[in-house]
Design an enzyme around this catalytic site. Structure first.
Site, PDB file in Angstrom:
ATOM      1  N   TYR A 218      54.579  92.497  80.334  1.00 27.65           N
ATOM      2  CA  TYR A 218      53.143  92.440  80.046  1.00 27.65           C
ATOM      3  C   TYR A 218      52.516  93.829  80.108  1.00 27.65           C
ATOM      4  CZ  TYR A 218      53.583  87.382  80.712  1.00 27.65           C
ATOM      5  OH  TYR A 218      53.954  86.060  80.620  1.00 27.65           O
TER       6      TYR A 218
ATOM      7  N   GLU B 168      40.815 105.797  81.254  1.00 31.93           N
ATOM      8  CA  GLU B 168      40.446 105.428  79.877  1.00 31.93           C
ATOM      9  C   GLU B 168      40.914 104.003  79.568  1.00 31.93           C
ATOM     10  OE1 GLU B 168      38.354 105.746  76.897  1.00 31.93           O
ATOM     11  OE2 GLU B 168      38.820 107.823  77.442  1.00 31.93           O
TER      12      GLU B 168
ATOM     13  N   GLU C 260      35.271  97.286  78.664  1.00 30.58           N
ATOM     14  CA  GLU C 260      34.553  97.068  77.409  1.00 30.58           C
ATOM     15  C   GLU C 260      34.977  95.772  76.733  1.00 30.58           C
ATOM     16  OE1 GLU C 260      35.058 100.558  75.012  1.00 30.58           O
ATOM     17  OE2 GLU C 260      33.625 101.715  76.215  1.00 30.58           O
TER      18      GLU C 260
ATOM     19  N   LYS D 171      29.004  99.186  80.462  1.00 34.64           N
ATOM     20  CA  LYS D 171      29.903  99.987  79.618  1.00 34.64           C
ATOM     21  C   LYS D 171      29.671 101.482  79.836  1.00 34.64           C
ATOM     22  CE  LYS D 171      30.646  96.870  75.723  1.00 34.64           C
ATOM     23  NZ  LYS D 171      30.466  96.752  74.258  1.00 34.64           N
TER      24      LYS D 171
ATOM     25  N   SER E  53      32.355 104.204  81.149  1.00 36.95           N
ATOM     26  CA  SER E  53      32.580 105.435  80.397  1.00 36.95           C
ATOM     27  C   SER E  53      32.322 106.665  81.268  1.00 36.95           C
ATOM     28  CB  SER E  53      31.662 105.447  79.169  1.00 36.95           C
ATOM     29  OG  SER E  53      31.886 106.576  78.390  1.00 36.95           O
TER      30      SER E  53
END
Length: 120
Positions: A14, A67, A74, A92, A96
């Site tokens: 996975y 990241e 997101e 979000k 970020s």
């Protein structure tokens, strides 16, 4: 094989599925991988030492990991609330912002490693 070992193998499968999905589909990850490749070439060019390699690999891994988590946040936000919502937007933005911390850290590490090679 025991269920414990099979469970670990499934977990690895996975994880690799997610890893390759990110590299194939997520533009921000693709961009970060290109930067990582560039800095790897620089490392070989300047023949950085083992400690500098360790810092560089850690910085690259930090940016890619954060990241990836940002992408996951997101995707969850978009799944939960596909339409625009200011609170989802803030969530979000915060995710970020975590990437920005990681990138700034990696940038400082890159400067500490490469400025002496470039200017000395």
């Amino acid at each position: 094989m025991s269920s414990f070992i099979l469970g670990r193998i499934k977990s690895i499968v996975y994880a690799l599925k997610g890893f390759f999905w990110l590299i194939r589909n997520e533009n921000s990850i693709i961009t970060q991988v290109i930067f990582a490749f560039g800095f790897t070439i620089l490392g070989f060019y300047f023949q950085i030492d083992r400690f500098e390699w360790a810092l560089q690999v850690l910085a690259i891994g930090l940016v890619l990991a954060i990241e990836s988590l940002n992408t996951a946040v997101e995707k969850v936000c978009d799944f939960i609330h596909p339409d625009f919502h200011s609170k989802i937007g803030l969530i979000k933005d915060i995710a970020s912002g975590a990437v920005t911390f990681a990138v700034f850290t990696a940038f400082i590490i890159a400067c500490l490693i490469y400025i002496p090679y470039i200017f000395i």
